[in-house]
Motif scaffolding. Structure first.
Motif, PDB file in Angstrom:
ATOM      1  N   TRP A 121     -23.137 -53.314   1.844  1.00 18.24           N
ATOM      2  CA  TRP A 121     -24.311 -54.178   1.745  1.00 18.24           C
ATOM      3  C   TRP A 121     -23.963 -54.773   0.462  1.00 18.24           C
ATOM      4  N   ARG A 122     -23.519 -54.023  -0.557  1.00 23.05           N
ATOM      5  CA  ARG A 122     -23.211 -54.641  -1.848  1.00 23.05           C
ATOM      6  C   ARG A 122     -22.066 -55.562  -1.949  1.00 23.05           C
ATOM      7  N   ASP A 123     -21.002 -55.325  -1.134  1.00 22.10           N
ATOM      8  CA  ASP A 123     -19.882 -56.102  -0.872  1.00 22.10           C
ATOM      9  C   ASP A 123     -20.236 -57.344  -0.508  1.00 22.10           C
ATOM     10  N   ASP A 124     -21.129 -57.280   0.647  1.00 25.93           N
ATOM     11  CA  ASP A 124     -21.518 -58.537   1.287  1.00 25.93           C
ATOM     12  C   ASP A 124     -22.372 -59.540   0.391  1.00 25.93           C
ATOM     13  N   LEU A 125     -23.179 -59.017  -0.359  1.00 29.02           N
ATOM     14  CA  LEU A 125     -23.945 -59.793  -1.155  1.00 29.02           C
ATOM     15  C   LEU A 125     -22.853 -60.396  -2.353  1.00 29.02           C
ATOM     16  N   ALA A 126     -22.080 -59.460  -2.859  1.00 28.23           N
ATOM     17  CA  ALA A 126     -21.238 -59.847  -3.833  1.00 28.23           C
ATOM     18  C   ALA A 126     -20.195 -61.156  -3.167  1.00 28.23           C
ATOM     19  N   ARG A 127     -19.846 -60.900  -1.925  1.00 27.36           N
ATOM     20  CA  ARG A 127     -18.847 -61.846  -1.236  1.00 27.36           C
ATOM     21  C   ARG A 127     -19.475 -63.280  -1.116  1.00 27.36           C
ATOM     22  N   LEU A 128     -20.631 -63.253  -0.909  1.00 29.23           N
ATOM     23  CA  LEU A 128     -21.766 -64.579  -0.680  1.00 29.23           C
ATOM     24  C   LEU A 128     -21.815 -65.146  -1.871  1.00 29.23           C
ATOM     25  N   ALA A 129     -21.888 -64.406  -3.061  1.00 31.98           N
ATOM     26  CA  ALA A 129     -22.036 -64.905  -4.498  1.00 31.98           C
ATOM     27  C   ALA A 129     -20.837 -65.472  -4.765  1.00 31.98           C
ATOM     28  N   ARG A 130     -19.628 -64.996  -4.383  1.00 33.66           N
ATOM     29  CA  ARG A 130     -18.064 -65.578  -4.880  1.00 33.66           C
ATOM     30  C   ARG A 130     -18.068 -66.697  -4.026  1.00 33.66           C
ATOM     31  N   ASP A 131     -18.644 -66.701  -2.910  1.00 31.93           N
ATOM     32  CA  ASP A 131     -18.358 -68.231  -2.041  1.00 31.93           C
ATOM     33  C   ASP A 131     -19.243 -69.272  -2.511  1.00 31.93           C
ATOM     34  N   GLY A 132     -20.235 -68.832  -3.478  1.00 34.12           N
ATOM     35  CA  GLY A 132     -21.077 -69.879  -3.959  1.00 34.12           C
ATOM     36  C   GLY A 132     -22.666 -70.059  -3.155  1.00 34.12           C
ATOM     37  N   PHE A 133     -22.761 -69.246  -2.219  1.00 35.71           N
ATOM     38  CA  PHE A 133     -24.076 -69.186  -1.698  1.00 35.71           C
ATOM     39  C   PHE A 133     -25.053 -68.503  -2.184  1.00 35.71           C
ATOM     40  N   LEU A 134     -24.870 -67.446  -3.113  1.00 28.93           N
ATOM     41  CA  LEU A 134     -25.775 -66.755  -3.888  1.00 28.93           C
ATOM     42  C   LEU A 134     -25.491 -66.769  -5.224  1.00 28.93           C
ATOM     43  N   THR A 135     -26.814 -66.363  -5.960  1.00 28.99           N
ATOM     44  CA  THR A 135     -26.607 -66.338  -7.599  1.00 28.99           C
ATOM     45  C   THR A 135     -27.071 -65.045  -7.938  1.00 28.99           C
ATOM     46  N   ARG A 136     -26.242 -64.386  -8.645  1.00 29.05           N
ATOM     47  CA  ARG A 136     -26.462 -62.729  -9.337  1.00 29.05           C
ATOM     48  C   ARG A 136     -27.297 -62.891 -10.270  1.00 29.05           C
ATOM     49  N   HIS A 137     -28.085 -61.942 -10.242  1.00 32.68           N
ATOM     50  CA  HIS A 137     -28.963 -61.570 -11.337  1.00 32.68           C
ATOM     51  C   HIS A 137     -28.729 -60.201 -11.824  1.00 32.68           C
ATOM     52  N   ASP A 138     -28.751 -60.017 -13.046  1.00 33.07           N
ATOM     53  CA  ASP A 138     -28.679 -58.618 -13.466  1.00 33.07           C
ATOM     54  C   ASP A 138     -29.820 -58.313 -14.496  1.00 33.07           C
TER      55      ASP A 138
END
Length: 76
Positions: free
Chosen positions: A45-62
């Motif tokens: 699940w974590r890898d899928d979110l990170a991949r979509l972020a790397r692909d420019g679809f998502l923004t990561r918030h920490d």
């Protein structure tokens, strides 16, 4: 990357696009279960979110003890 990986991420991307909001691993797990997918690992699940972020679809918030993602055009 397998066809199953790509298909799973497309399901996630479509859910993010449709539903919007904040996406965490818990929400990803619920989405996969609702789609009838057996994806039991939090790492996936974590890898899928990170991949979509790397692909420019998502923004990561920490934040302390919390990470979530939002759709790129929904980013705060």
């Amino acid at each position: 990357m397998s066809l199953a990986d790509v298909s799973r991420r497309l399901i996630l991307a479509d859910a993010v696009r449709t539903e919007g909001g904040e996406w965490t691993t818990t929400r990803v797990a619920r989405t996969y279960r609702a789609a009838g997918l057996d994806v039991p690992l939090r790492k996936t699940w974590r890898d899928d979110l990170a991949r979509l972020a790397r692909d420019g679809f998502l923004t990561r918030h920490d934040a302390p003890n919390r990470r979530h993602y939002t759709r790129k055009d929904d980013a705060r």
